[in-house]
Structures are given as C-alpha cells and as structure tokens.
Design a protein around this motif. Structure first.
Motif, PDB file in Angstrom:
ATOM      1  N   HIS A   1       0.879  -1.167   0.000  1.00  0.00           N
ATOM      2  CA  HIS A   1       0.000   0.000   0.000  1.00  0.00           C
ATOM      3  C   HIS A   1       0.920   1.221   0.000  1.00  0.00           C
ATOM      4  O   HIS A   1       1.240   1.793   1.040  1.00  0.00           O
ATOM      5  CB  HIS A   1      -0.881  -0.014   1.240  1.00  0.00           C
ATOM      6  N   VAL A   2       1.350   1.607  -1.188  1.00  0.00           N
ATOM      7  CA  VAL A   2       2.459   2.552  -1.306  1.00  0.00           C
ATOM      8  C   VAL A   2       2.132   3.896  -0.660  1.00  0.00           C
ATOM      9  O   VAL A   2       2.996   4.525  -0.043  1.00  0.00           O
ATOM     10  CB  VAL A   2       2.829   2.750  -2.787  1.00  0.00           C
ATOM     11  N   GLY A   3       0.890   4.334  -0.779  1.00  0.00           N
ATOM     12  CA  GLY A   3       0.512   5.638  -0.231  1.00  0.00           C
ATOM     13  C   GLY A   3       0.578   5.704   1.278  1.00  0.00           C
ATOM     14  O   GLY A   3       0.579   6.791   1.862  1.00  0.00           O
ATOM     15  N   ASP A   4       0.631   4.553   1.939  1.00  0.00           N
ATOM     16  CA  ASP A   4       0.737   4.510   3.400  1.00  0.00           C
ATOM     17  C   ASP A   4       2.154   4.187   3.871  1.00  0.00           C
ATOM     18  O   ASP A   4       2.414   4.158   5.069  1.00  0.00           O
ATOM     19  CB  ASP A   4      -0.182   3.427   3.991  1.00  0.00           C
ATOM     20  N   GLY A   5       3.060   3.870   2.952  1.00  0.00           N
ATOM     21  CA  GLY A   5       4.410   3.446   3.357  1.00  0.00           C
ATOM     22  C   GLY A   5       4.469   2.007   3.839  1.00  0.00           C
ATOM     23  O   GLY A   5       5.432   1.588   4.464  1.00  0.00           O
ATOM     24  N   ASN A   6       3.455   1.231   3.512  1.00  0.00           N
ATOM     25  CA  ASN A   6       3.280  -0.128   4.042  1.00  0.00           C
ATOM     26  C   ASN A   6       3.449  -1.148   2.921  1.00  0.00           C
ATOM     27  O   ASN A   6       2.875  -0.984   1.848  1.00  0.00           O
ATOM     28  CB  ASN A   6       1.852  -0.211   4.618  1.00  0.00           C
ATOM     29  N   PHE A   7       4.290  -2.170   3.154  1.00  0.00           N
ATOM     30  CA  PHE A   7       4.410  -3.223   2.132  1.00  0.00           C
ATOM     31  C   PHE A   7       4.564  -4.592   2.784  1.00  0.00           C
ATOM     32  O   PHE A   7       4.999  -4.713   3.926  1.00  0.00           O
ATOM     33  CB  PHE A   7       5.574  -2.934   1.171  1.00  0.00           C
ATOM     34  N   HIS A   8       4.158  -5.608   2.030  1.00  0.00           N
ATOM     35  CA  HIS A   8       4.189  -6.984   2.518  1.00  0.00           C
ATOM     36  C   HIS A   8       5.101  -7.824   1.632  1.00  0.00           C
ATOM     37  O   HIS A   8       5.070  -7.715   0.409  1.00  0.00           O
ATOM     38  CB  HIS A   8       2.785  -7.599   2.492  1.00  0.00           C
ATOM     39  N   CYS A   9       5.905  -8.676   2.262  1.00  0.00           N
ATOM     40  CA  CYS A   9       6.648  -9.706   1.546  1.00  0.00           C
ATOM     41  C   CYS A   9       6.016 -11.048   1.902  1.00  0.00           C
ATOM     42  O   CYS A   9       5.789 -11.329   3.077  1.00  0.00           O
ATOM     43  CB  CYS A   9       8.112  -9.750   1.994  1.00  0.00           C
ATOM     44  N   LEU A  10       5.715 -11.839   0.879  1.00  0.00           N
ATOM     45  CA  LEU A  10       5.241 -13.205   1.137  1.00  0.00           C
ATOM     46  C   LEU A  10       6.446 -14.129   0.978  1.00  0.00           C
ATOM     47  O   LEU A  10       6.838 -14.454  -0.145  1.00  0.00           O
ATOM     48  CB  LEU A  10       4.186 -13.612   0.115  1.00  0.00           C
ATOM     49  N   VAL A  11       7.016 -14.508   2.097  1.00  0.00           N
ATOM     50  CA  VAL A  11       8.177 -15.393   2.021  1.00  0.00           C
ATOM     51  C   VAL A  11       7.673 -16.826   1.910  1.00  0.00           C
ATOM     52  O   VAL A  11       6.999 -17.320   2.824  1.00  0.00           O
ATOM     53  CB  VAL A  11       9.084 -15.232   3.249  1.00  0.00           C
ATOM     54  N   LEU A  12       7.970 -17.454   0.773  1.00  0.00           N
ATOM     55  CA  LEU A  12       7.424 -18.789   0.502  1.00  0.00           C
ATOM     56  C   LEU A  12       8.396 -19.848   1.007  1.00  0.00           C
ATOM     57  O   LEU A  12       9.567 -19.866   0.615  1.00  0.00           O
ATOM     58  CB  LEU A  12       7.185 -18.954  -0.996  1.00  0.00           C
ATOM     59  N   VAL A  13       7.885 -20.713   1.848  1.00  0.00           N
ATOM     60  CA  VAL A  13       8.747 -21.745   2.427  1.00  0.00           C
ATOM     61  C   VAL A  13       8.035 -23.094   2.440  1.00  0.00           C
ATOM     62  O   VAL A  13       6.807 -23.168   2.491  1.00  0.00           O
ATOM     63  CB  VAL A  13       9.143 -21.393   3.883  1.00  0.00           C
ATOM     64  N   ASP A  14       8.825 -24.094   2.395  1.00  0.00           N
ATOM     65  CA  ASP A  14       8.339 -25.455   2.652  1.00  0.00           C
ATOM     66  C   ASP A  14       8.263 -25.609   4.170  1.00  0.00           C
ATOM     67  O   ASP A  14       9.283 -25.565   4.856  1.00  0.00           O
ATOM     68  CB  ASP A  14       9.335 -26.459   2.052  1.00  0.00           C
ATOM     69  N   PRO A  15       7.066 -25.763   4.705  1.00  0.00           N
ATOM     70  CA  PRO A  15       6.931 -25.782   6.172  1.00  0.00           C
ATOM     71  C   PRO A  15       7.679 -26.935   6.823  1.00  0.00           C
ATOM     72  O   PRO A  15       7.935 -26.896   8.025  1.00  0.00           O
ATOM     73  CB  PRO A  15       5.420 -25.890   6.388  1.00  0.00           C
ATOM     74  N   ASP A  16       8.027 -27.953   6.026  1.00  0.00           N
ATOM     75  CA  ASP A  16       8.738 -29.090   6.598  1.00  0.00           C
ATOM     76  C   ASP A  16      10.248 -29.008   6.394  1.00  0.00           C
ATOM     77  O   ASP A  16      10.960 -29.976   6.662  1.00  0.00           O
ATOM     78  CB  ASP A  16       8.175 -30.387   6.012  1.00  0.00           C
ATOM     79  N   ALA A  17      10.720 -27.868   5.885  1.00  0.00           N
ATOM     80  CA  ALA A  17      12.162 -27.677   5.698  1.00  0.00           C
ATOM     81  C   ALA A  17      12.655 -26.668   6.729  1.00  0.00           C
ATOM     82  O   ALA A  17      12.499 -25.462   6.543  1.00  0.00           O
ATOM     83  CB  ALA A  17      12.451 -27.190   4.283  1.00  0.00           C
ATOM     84  N   PRO A  18      13.235 -27.154   7.798  1.00  0.00           N
ATOM     85  CA  PRO A  18      13.605 -26.253   8.905  1.00  0.00           C
ATOM     86  C   PRO A  18      14.545 -25.126   8.476  1.00  0.00           C
ATOM     87  O   PRO A  18      14.446 -24.013   8.991  1.00  0.00           O
ATOM     88  CB  PRO A  18      14.307 -27.186   9.898  1.00  0.00           C
ATOM     89  N   ASP A  19      15.437 -25.396   7.529  1.00  0.00           N
ATOM     90  CA  ASP A  19      16.350 -24.330   7.117  1.00  0.00           C
ATOM     91  C   ASP A  19      15.597 -23.201   6.403  1.00  0.00           C
ATOM     92  O   ASP A  19      15.881 -22.025   6.598  1.00  0.00           O
ATOM     93  CB  ASP A  19      17.471 -24.891   6.233  1.00  0.00           C
ATOM     94  N   GLU A  20      14.597 -23.564   5.591  1.00  0.00           N
ATOM     95  CA  GLU A  20      13.806 -22.530   4.912  1.00  0.00           C
ATOM     96  C   GLU A  20      13.017 -21.700   5.920  1.00  0.00           C
ATOM     97  O   GLU A  20      12.905 -20.481   5.817  1.00  0.00           O
ATOM     98  CB  GLU A  20      12.834 -23.165   3.906  1.00  0.00           C
ATOM     99  N   VAL A  21      12.481 -22.421   6.867  1.00  0.00           N
ATOM    100  CA  VAL A  21      11.695 -21.762   7.902  1.00  0.00           C
ATOM    101  C   VAL A  21      12.581 -20.796   8.689  1.00  0.00           C
ATOM    102  O   VAL A  21      12.203 -19.636   8.937  1.00  0.00           O
ATOM    103  CB  VAL A  21      11.066 -22.825   8.827  1.00  0.00           C
ATOM    104  N   ALA A  22      13.752 -21.260   9.067  1.00  0.00           N
ATOM    105  CA  ALA A  22      14.666 -20.407   9.838  1.00  0.00           C
ATOM    106  C   ALA A  22      15.107 -19.216   9.002  1.00  0.00           C
ATOM    107  O   ALA A  22      15.211 -18.090   9.508  1.00  0.00           O
ATOM    108  CB  ALA A  22      15.877 -21.219  10.295  1.00  0.00           C
ATOM    109  N   ALA A  23      15.354 -19.443   7.713  1.00  0.00           N
ATOM    110  CA  ALA A  23      15.782 -18.345   6.848  1.00  0.00           C
ATOM    111  C   ALA A  23      14.675 -17.296   6.719  1.00  0.00           C
ATOM    112  O   ALA A  23      14.939 -16.083   6.709  1.00  0.00           O
ATOM    113  CB  ALA A  23      16.162 -18.885   5.470  1.00  0.00           C
ATOM    114  N   ALA A  24      13.427 -17.755   6.636  1.00  0.00           N
ATOM    115  CA  ALA A  24      12.304 -16.824   6.528  1.00  0.00           C
ATOM    116  C   ALA A  24      12.163 -15.983   7.793  1.00  0.00           C
ATOM    117  O   ALA A  24      11.955 -14.768   7.736  1.00  0.00           O
ATOM    118  CB  ALA A  24      11.008 -17.594   6.257  1.00  0.00           C
ATOM    119  N   GLU A  25      12.306 -16.657   8.925  1.00  0.00           N
ATOM    120  CA  GLU A  25      12.170 -15.921  10.189  1.00  0.00           C
ATOM    121  C   GLU A  25      13.319 -14.925  10.353  1.00  0.00           C
ATOM    122  O   GLU A  25      13.117 -13.799  10.818  1.00  0.00           O
ATOM    123  CB  GLU A  25      12.119 -16.887  11.376  1.00  0.00           C
TER     124      GLU A  25
END
Lengths: 477, 477
Positions: free
Chosen positions: A388-412
C-alpha cells in the motif's frame, strides 16, 4: 528467544500455565447457551487456528454469542474463575492473535452480526462485532454509502477494530482508527461501556475508543462498533502502469500525494508478483514493478487527477496507462492485484507464506523496499513483494516449505532483519496486521521500555486478572 | 454542586489541599534555571489565569523550559515532593485547564518553540510543544505545505494536542487527533517516551499517542509533537450565503457533505451574530442565518463543488452567493466570521462571555441549534450562536455582566441545559474545548460510571502521585 522464533512456521508456543474452565463453569455456560456452547474437538481446533503459521492452540470451549449481554455473561462467569476469554471474528489473523496459549473460553461472534443502524444523515452505521465488512456493505447497498476499510479478507468489523486494520483504500479513506466512532465494550468485570458518543469529534476525557482500537482483545471485549460510512464517488476509474524500478513506482505515488492528488488506491506489485500473476492467470503483463491505481470523484476530477499522475509517471519512466471505468472492466484490470496472494503461493508448490508487514515514513519507502529486495536476492529467498504505497506499508510473502527447517529459519531471520530495517527507517514493526504473538518481541525496541511499561500498566488497570486474550501484545508479568 | 457552578463567571474553585514546593525544591530549580524560574506575583497570576471565566489560581512558581530534558528535570524534582506540575502553552484555554487548584510548579513552554524538522517527503513536521500554529505555518512558508488545525486562537501545538483541539477546517482536514503522528512525553517519573514511530499507520501496541491527545496535561507532559502537514490547494475560494432559517443553513451543509463535496470550511453565524458584526464593522449584511464557506482544489474542482452547493442552497431558500478568490478578498469576505467573537462581546458593554461547546451527530444539529435558540429566547439571554456546522459543533457566547449574580447563574443554568440537550441528541459535552474544570461534572453522564472509572484507572496507572495537572478531567480519589 521465544519458542515460536525457533520454529516460526509451525511453532508451538511455550505453555504458560493453562487455566481451563471448571466443570461447574462449563455447566453454567451450557445452561445459558445450550447447543451454542461447544467442546467438540473440531470446533476447538478451528477456533485455535488462524491464518498465521503457528500451530493451532485450541481453547477449552467455544460459545457462540448473539448479543452484548451474552458476551458479558461469559466474561463474568470466566472472571470468577480467572479463565481466559478470547474473542473470535472470522479467524483471519496472521499473527497468532487467536491462539489459546493458556486455554480458556473462545467467544465466537460470527452469529452476532446484525447491522443495528444505518444513519446516512450522520454518515455512520452501528454493527454487532461479528458483522463482516462485506455484510455491512451489502446492508448499505442502495443507500449511496459504503464502508471503506478493506484489508483483503472479509474480516469481522470487531476484529478489524481490535487490530486497527487498514488495507488498500487507506490512502484516501483512512485506517480503522480513522473510521471508528464509538464502541460497546465488555470490561474484565463483565460490565458494558460505550466508549464515546456519536458526535464526529469530542474532547470529553481520555480516548477509550482509540485505546480499545488496536488492543487485540486484551483490554476488553468489543461487542458493537459505530463506524463511519462514506458517499460513493460519482465515478471510479482504475489504471495500471509499469515502471523500470520499484523506486520509480514508489516516487510516482508519493509525488502525487505531495501534490494533493486524492488517490483512492495506490498498490504496487513487484516484478516477481507480476510474474506469479502471469503464471497463475495466463496473462501477459510486463514483468516490471507495477502500480495499480484507483481514482474517484466526478469525471472532470478524475481527468484532472489522472493528468497530474500521468505526467509524474512519465517523469519516472512509467509505461502506458491502461484504464478501466466500468465496474467489470475495473475488476478485470485489478485482477492481478486481487490474485497476488494466491498466485504468489503457486510460485512454489506446497509452500506456505510467512507474511511481513513493514510500514515506514513515505520518504523512506523506496529505500526500504530496495534494501529488502536486495536482502531477498542475497539470501536466495522466494518472496513476492507488494504494498500500500501511499501509506508506506508493504508486505513480503516469504514462501517456504513448512517441513524444511532451514527454509523456515531463513524466513524468520529475514522477517527479523526486515523489522529492524523498518525501525531503522523510522517505521513500525506492524503497519496493519497487529502484534499478536509474533511482534511482541519488538515492542520494546520500537517504543522503548518505558512506553511499553505504560502499555502494560494499562493492561493491568483494565484487566487485573489477565483474562482477556492472555499472552498477546504485552506480557503481563 | 461544585463551588464553580455556584459562581460560574468568576468562581473560586474549592481548595483541595495545596501542595507547595519546599524551599529546597525552589532552590534546586533556581540552581538549574536561574532567571528562568519566577515566583513574581505578576508572573504567577498570569500563569494561573486562562480565557475561562474562573478566578485565577496561581501556581507557586513558573519555570520557562527550553527542551525536553529540562521539562523532565522539573518533573523529577517535583515528583520527589509530590508537587503538582502544570503545563502552560499560551493560556488560551477557556475551561480552566491551567488553574493551579492545588498549587505547584507551572512549566511554561513559550520559550520552547523550535520547529525541529519539516519533512515534506513524509508530509510531517516535528515541533517543540510551545510552538504555536502560526509559528509552524510561518516556518512552512514556501514549502507548499501548511498545518491545518485552526482553533481560532494562536494556541501552542502542545496545548492543542492536550485538548484534542479542532476548529474551522476540521470538516476537510480533521481534528488534532487526526493530525498528530507521534509525541515526546515526560512521564510522572520524569522519563521520556516517544509514543509512536513516524509511520503513517501502525498496529504495534496500545495507542499512547491518542491517549495523551486530549489528556489535558493529566497523564504526562507533552514536550514535542510530530504532526501532519498538507499540500496547499491550488485555488481557494470563499463564499457567503444567507438562509431563511438555521435549519436551512445546516441542512445545506449536511446535504453537501452527504454528496461527498469536500468543503474546506463551513461556518454558520446566526442572525444575532450577523447583527453584532454589522454593528461592530459597519457592514450591511442581511441579518439572517449565514454560511461562510470555503472551497479548495483546482479551479475546475471548485466550480463543480460550488455548482452542487449552489443547487442545494437554492433548494433551502438560500440567497445569492457572494464569492471571493484572491487572498485579500477572501479575508474581507470572511471578516464577519473572524470578528464574530469580539463583535458579539460588544453587543453588551462591559460583558464577559461564557462560551458553550456542544457537538452532536450531524442529523441532530439543526434540531439541537433550534431548541437552543428557543431556550435563549425563552430565558431572555443575549447569546450569539455560531458553529462548525460540518462537524456538528456550535458555540453560544452567553453575554453576562460578571458582577450580576443572577445573570451569571442564568448563563450557567443555560450551559447546563445545553449539555443535557447535546447528550440527549447523542452528542458530547465538549466538541473541542476540553473538560478542564468545567465539564468534569458531566463525564459520568456522558460516558457512564464504569467508563469514567476506566479513565481514572489510566490516570492512576500513569500518574500514581497525581502530580500532573491535578483536579482536571477525572477526579483522582
């Protein structure tokens, strides 16, 4: 580091002492609510789950209330045993707001969704807390007015008040904070208050309305809300235009706002999001940072606004504008924005998304997004970005395999760096999703220990037994 | 009934236990502030007086601070002796906010008036609390932006935050609540907090900004404020039009708002106010209820808006519109509005005004004003009426001889009936002037005892020694 940080996608929050209702309490609730009290596993599981990546934490019972008096009855009964009370709208939280980390009774508002009054003369409507925004807008059909706040999900208005929600047309019509006039709230003692009159402004005492707005069910139970409604603009026009860089797209919006152009919506999708949409919807959009704009007003006003924005866009290397005015055309043109979330998920099969919520001052937005895109690239993450550019607000959807702990840790770890970046740019850890469980760890960094201590003192003053949604927003101890 | 109700125009508030600073405390303050600490009678008297009708209640000392650290020093020193601390901006309160009813130290912010930052890229400015709105607007000259909130007096921005002030262009740009982004506040322990980041929106925890906004110096000491600034509209046009009745004038504004016309200002003066202005300024305005309107935008937008409002006005029996576009012409056209207060005072020589501040939902405004005019007539009062029609807010200036007890009592009785009427119409006891001493008696009636008890619990949590502006907003005991 909290347990949920260790395993952010499907974490189990550390138990902090369960406070289950006694058999007597359950019997009392059953006496009043009969079949509207449920302890069925499937019902408990559903009410202990939200759209976040946390593992479910079911409550001990769910009560489907119909009015404020019933909600007050539940609170009084639970307060007598110091049993937690958790409000549930539609379960669209993505920060773990609803999880019953200490057990307790969940109050489901979905059957408490009457539109109590529409006052076009006052430009307000009063709804029961479980009314969703689409339900309110359906009730407003034909009046010439609409309820503006649109966070994407068809959330309950009570839930939207509780998280101070906003969304795509905040740039023109404001957040939930700007659109809430007065609330009915059940206190921790089971008493009912009205937080304000229906006047459009007041200086009569401390602002309880704004204190409950954004309190995430931790200070009281919001049971009714009076909100602002807005006249439908005469004409709405949508436009889509792509830019060579994210900075160019962001600067186009900010310069338009600085010139006073009252944009109705201004959403940016990054190149990866456009790529996801093309794959998902078999479209052939140019895979560059793209603005989805909406203008509202009379045709002459829109023409004027559009001329200003076109000129600004051109100065930033913007492409040709695609336009649409009729409702169906506008919907079609905006389809990529509406499909951004689900299209993004399909970039990686079987993935879940960890969604971020940075919000920074407008002048810092382009830099913050650029640094974030560099971060995504440097760490090899798959993360469409839109905002929402006019508010200075943006979202990243970090896509991870929930069963891959390294992906999960990298996302966090990415989420953590992004919060730090947002704070460094003078921004906030959460623009519109709320604190829930996930952002509690950042409140002291964002506000300072003294300010958080003041917040905690409010919690203790309003809810001395810590029965309202314990373990969220601020720690009690 | 409170003492001040018995003698409302020049009352003495009952002493509630004076907490004067010790000789040691005064010595410590003198050690730090030298000549910026004053105990001179004339200075004390000035700082114990406001624009209200209360008799002065001077503090025991006045300190002229220059920055937040100095304010924190004073608070810490006073807290050690439980001595009251009262913030003073320019003294424009009309509800007794500044009176040192328990003595104590007044902190004068008039020398703490630096504009710390102007961020046109963020549409914000940060000022020290003593900065007046005219000082900020002078600093903004040439930037293309302005600070919108205009309560009439050249109030300090700290004071405007503290009372949740508003004024003539609220209908377009919002109240102080809508325009405050973040505050620096000294707590009762003398610590300094920032209430929020500079992001345009946030869901990160309880809303301390809005809690301090409107707290009238009773929860903390506001020392800096970050506020929104707005781009100057391309063109501003002013119009004046009279109507056969107050209801017709009010309905014209409300219907315009319902149609989405973004009026920049919409002020109504009743026939008596116009009569006062004619006598004062030797003008020959038609002595009927009159709207003073302002339109802002591009010329085309203004033409469109004006066409809509003209048609609505015509349907309500409105007269011919007088127009002005150039700055000097606009000022001349609006002179009656600007002179309304002083012109009104001259309707009765030697009189003082008791000013009311009812604010009701828009749909109730016409009825509430009509009933109030009937009340004025029935009781033989002399009371010009004018208001911010687009907000539902209007003021009556009840003119009384301060040495005539019967007139004073009649004015106070009228004020009391008007508050009751406002509440009955779903409104508030104070739209923009604040509670101070005068409206405390109505808080329970307006909000209910439970809500006021919650407010009091906030006061106790934030200021357990009751040092901040004691005796105002909510009682401590």
């Amino acid at each position: 580091m909290n347990a949920h940080v260790m395993d952010p996608v499907r974490p189990t929050v550390a138990a902090t002492g369960r406070r289950a209702p006694s058999a007597e309490l359950l019997a009392a609730l059953r006496g009043r609510f009969a079949a509207r009290l449920s302890t069925a596993d499937s019902v408990l599981l559903q009410h202990g789950s939200d759209e976040s990546s946390y593992r479910p934490q079911p409550p001990d019972a769910v009560v489907f209330v119909h009015d404020t008096a019933e909600a007050a009855f539940v609170v009084k009964a639970c307060a007598a045993e110091r049993v937690p009370v958790i409000a549930f709208g539609v379960g669209s939280s993505i920060e773990g707001h609803l999880l019953a980390v200490e057990g307790g009774v969940c109050i489901d508002f979905s059957q408490m969704n009457a539109v109590l009054a529409i006052r076009t003369g006052d430009l307000t409507a009063t709804v029961q807390a479980g009314t969703t925004r689409n339900q309110l807008n359906a009730a407003l059909a034909g009046t010439g007015f609409f309820f503006s706040v649109d966070p994407g999900a068809d959330a309950s208005i009570g839930g939207m008040v509780a998280t101070a929600a906003s969304g795509t047309n905040t740039v023109r019509y404001g957040t939930m904070r700007d659109n809430v006039v007065s609330l009915a709230v059940v206190t921790a003692q089971g008493e009912v208050i009205r937080t304000a009159s229906h006047a459009r402004k007041s200086s009569a005492g401390y602002n309880l309305t704004q204190l409950f707005c954004g309190s995430e069910g931790t200070l009281g139970l919001i049971t009714e809300a009076t909100v602002r409604i807005h006249p439908h603009p005469e004409v709405v026009a949508a436009a889509v235009v792509h830019f060579p860089t994210v900075r160019a797209a962001v600067d186009c919006v900010i310069e338009s706002i600085q010139l006073g152009v009252p944009l109705a919506r201004a959403e940016m999708l990054d190149a990866l999001t456009i790529q996801a949409v093309n794959a998902h919807s078999r479209t052939a959009l140019t895979e560059k940072p793209t603005l989805f704009l909406e203008f509202a007003g009379s045709q002459a006003q829109i023409d004027e606004q559009a001329a200003v924005v076109r000129e600004i866009a051109s100065g930033h290397g913007g492409g040709a504008f695609q336009w649409a005015s009729r409702q169906e055309e506008r919907s079609r043109l905006w389809t990529p924005r509406h499909h951004a979330y689900f299209a993004s998920l399909q970039l990686k099969s079987g993935s879940r998304s960890m969604t971020t919520d940075a919000c920074v001052p407008l002048s810092a937005l382009a830099s913050c997004v650029e640094e974030t895109l560099d971060d995504i690239a440097a760490h090899g993450l798959l993360a469409p970005v839109f905002g929402h550019v006019g508010d200075g607000n943006f979202h990243c959807l970090v896509l991870v395999d929930p069963d891959a702990p390294d992906e999960v840790a990298a996302a966090e770890a990415f989420s953590h760096r992004l919060v730090q970046r947002s704070l460094r740019h003078g921004g906030t850890s959460t623009g519109e999703h709320g604190v829930g469980l996930h952002k509690m760890q950042y409140l002291v960094e964002e506000h300072g220990a003294v300010a958080v201590a003041l917040m905690r003192s409010v919690k203790r003053a309003f809810d001395p037994q810590n029965i309202f949604n314990p373990g969220k927003v601020v720690s009690f101890g």
